[in-house]
Design a protein around this motif. Structure first.
Motif, PDB file in Angstrom:
ATOM      1  N   UNK A   1      47.590  33.167  27.493  1.00 17.11           N
ATOM      2  CA  UNK A   1      47.504  34.204  26.459  1.00 17.11           C
ATOM      3  C   UNK A   1      46.226  34.042  25.636  1.00 17.11           C
ATOM      4  N   UNK A   2      45.896  32.790  25.271  1.00 13.20           N
ATOM      5  CA  UNK A   2      44.671  32.564  24.500  1.00 13.20           C
ATOM      6  C   UNK A   2      43.440  33.039  25.282  1.00 13.20           C
ATOM      7  N   UNK A   3      43.421  32.702  26.553  1.00 15.01           N
ATOM      8  CA  UNK A   3      42.271  33.103  27.369  1.00 15.01           C
ATOM      9  C   UNK A   3      42.219  34.622  27.523  1.00 15.01           C
ATOM     10  N   UNK A   4      43.374  35.231  27.716  1.00  8.75           N
ATOM     11  CA  UNK A   4      43.387  36.686  27.903  1.00  8.75           C
ATOM     12  C   UNK A   4      42.931  37.405  26.634  1.00  8.75           C
ATOM     13  N   UNK A   5      43.358  36.914  25.487  1.00 10.83           N
ATOM     14  CA  UNK A   5      42.932  37.544  24.234  1.00 10.83           C
ATOM     15  C   UNK A   5      41.419  37.437  24.044  1.00 10.83           C
ATOM     16  N   UNK A   6      40.839  36.340  24.505  1.00 12.49           N
ATOM     17  CA  UNK A   6      39.416  36.096  24.307  1.00 12.49           C
ATOM     18  C   UNK A   6      38.551  36.783  25.365  1.00 12.49           C
ATOM     19  N   UNK A   7      39.037  36.793  26.632  1.00 11.07           N
ATOM     20  CA  UNK A   7      38.173  37.233  27.729  1.00 11.07           C
ATOM     21  C   UNK A   7      38.743  38.402  28.542  1.00 11.07           C
ATOM     22  N   UNK A   8      39.968  38.862  28.187  1.00 12.47           N
ATOM     23  CA  UNK A   8      40.643  39.879  28.996  1.00 12.47           C
ATOM     24  C   UNK A   8      40.776  39.437  30.452  1.00 12.47           C
ATOM     25  N   UNK A   9      40.975  38.148  30.631  1.00  9.69           N
ATOM     26  CA  UNK A   9      41.143  37.556  31.945  1.00  9.69           C
ATOM     27  C   UNK A   9      41.986  36.290  31.778  1.00  9.69           C
TER      28      UNK A   9
END
Length: 503
Positions: free
Chosen positions: A39-47
């Motif tokens: 979730x943290x990565x998705x919020x930051x990079x949309x991936x």
């Protein structure tokens, strides 16, 4: 060779479009830190995005702000394939809004399909699911309007016999929660309530040249004893150490770290009840049903008891002394203890054995149980049961279809009506003080979880136990075989049924 990584480092192994398999059971044993890192990565990079997620029993934690709920809600996932969605609070609502593809397959059939993939087979054959909703000749496994993938379940014939063929997308990422990793990377599950599909998932992922990511509570220097290493280190790519949250001492009863004799099951169960959010089971309706249903138990029976009203069966079996003379089981792999409910459903107090989930469903699918006690949302004139999908809501079929498919005696435990039903019982006399506004008996169920036609063909004994009467399944449909003292057959039963029954 495995590497020790932080959760954020490990999640970089996941690419857009990957197919992730999560080892968990409804609300327990989730690799929460790994989900939070996604979730943290998705919020930051949309991936990572365009993910497919697979889990035999679902992967929620009864909290829509934690685990996978956030990244699913924000669009990282294109497709979900699960046996149960009950602990995934926001996800199961979004499914009905057509936000992404979602498929509901019998829990055991997903487990077996994962094991098949681990062995180099594309899918698994099963008779479980024939003539119920998942059968493509009925509805198919899609939950919403955009879930139209017809490759997951196919009706096939082999040597003149009909089967359903369950085929999953190729899994290339494993998310696993274990207890400890030794210096060789071997993963033990000593403090876990179950191991689930962990080994099969890892074997499938490595066969597909994917990545295995394991979250553990700690690292240990001493090599694991060979039989205790559920996942060998050669199958592991990344190990993430995440200190576990403090647990109430009541939960120590579920790890098998010390013996809990039968006489103490009730004490530990009460301790767990006090720290777990669960429905009250002390209603008169549930007591009447549980007491009557428990009379179907026989000495040396191997048993599965569903959640909700069926749980009352164990209460009355304990009172009569029968509980000590049968063997209880739970879908996650436990045998010979006392299954708990609420948020720790899937764990067992005092289990004699806890093995892989696929092995448990081998037992269930082949009629290894003697009797099971299940709930029901709807029952129709033919005796079909809907237990997985209500109006505007669903939890999923879970292990229900596997458990009821071939068990010799199936006992459905449910109230005659719902929403407002008030019942009293004095000196054995049952009185309907206020009728519920929703009838559980309907002309045709909205979706079939249990096929009466299939049960008749299998020669199964099927009972429908309510707070006022008992029906039995016959080739002609339901037959009224018992009416409790105080109940007016015409007014309290026959007049309320939308169809005729044999009396």
């Amino acid at each position: 060779m495995y590497e020790i990584m932080t959760a954020d480092e490990a999640i970089r192994l996941i690419r857009d479009g990957d197919c992730i398999c999560v080892n968990s059971f409804v609300g327990i044993e989730n690799p929460i830190e790994l989900h939070e890192a996604i979730y943290r990565r998705y919020q930051k990079m949309q991936s990572p995005t365009h993910l497919t997620m697979i889990s035999s029993a679902g992967f929620g934690v009864w909290d829509d702000e934690h685990n996978a709920e956030g990244y699913i809600r924000e669009g990282a996932v294109d497709k979900l394939i699960c046996g149960h969605f009950g602990a995934m609070l926001s996800t199961k609502k979004l499914v009905l809004e057509d936000r992404f593809e979602a498929y509901n397959l019998p829990l055991g059939c997903i487990s077996h399909a994962i094991r098949a993939q681990a062995g180099g087979l594309p899918g698994a054959l099963s008779k479980v699911g024939l003539d119920i909703f998942v059968d493509p000749r009925k509805e198919g496994p899609g939950i919403n309007r955009i879930s139209i993938d017809d490759s997951l379940v196919r009706h096939v014939e082999v040597d003149g016999e009909e089967f359903l063929y369950y085929k999953l997308p190729k899994i290339n990422i494993a998310l696993i929660k274990g207890t400890a990793a030794d210096r060789k990377g071997n993963i033990t599950f000593d403090d876990m309530f179950m191991s689930g599909d962990a080994l099969s998932i890892c074997q499938a992922v490595k066969a597909n040249r994917g990545k295995v990511i394991v979250q553990v509570d700690r690292l240990v220097d001493t090599p694991s004893r060979p039989r205790n290493a559920i996942i060998p280190g050669c199958l592991v790519d990344a190990i993430v150490v995440a200190e576990p949250e403090a647990r109430n001492e009541a939960y120590t009863a579920l790890t098998g770290s010390f013996e809990i004799p039968y006489e103490e099951w009730n004490t530990w169960s009460e301790r767990l009840d006090s720290v777990s959010v669960k429905q009250s089971k002390n209603s008169t309706v549930a007591n009447i049903i549980g007491k009557r249903a428990s009379k179907e138990l026989r000495v040396d029976d191997i048993v599965n008891i569903g959640i909700g009203i069926p749980e009352m069966v164990s209460r009355f079996a304990r009172k009569s002394g029968m509980l000590d003379m049968v063997t209880l089981t739970v879908e996650s792999g436990g045998i010979g203890g006392f299954p708990v409910s609420g948020q720790a459903f899937g764990a067992m107090i005092g289990a004699a054995s806890v093995y892989d989930m696929a092995n448990q469903f081998d037992l269930y699918d082949n009629g290894g149980l003697d009797v099971c006690f299940m709930g029901a949302l709807e029952v129709d004139k033919d005796g079909n049961v809907n237990a997985h999908r209500g109006p505007g809501a669903f939890a999923g079929i879970g292990g229900f279809a596997n458990i009821t498919a071939k068990t010799p005696t199936v006992v459905f435990c449910f109230s005659f009506t719902a929403k407002g039903l008030e019942v009293s019982q004095k000196k054995g006399i049952v009185e309907i003080e206020k009728e519920g506004s929703i009838s559980k008996f309907v002309d045709r169920v909205k979706s079939i979880s249990f096929s009466a036609r299939r049960a008749i063909a299998n020669g199964q004994k099927v009972l429908y136990v309510t707070e006022r009467c008992v029906f039995r399944l016959t080739p002609k449909g339901l037959k009224l075989i018992e009416v409790y003292p105080g109940i007016d057959v015409q007014k309290d039963i026959l007049d309320l049924l939308p169809f005729e029954v044999e009396v």
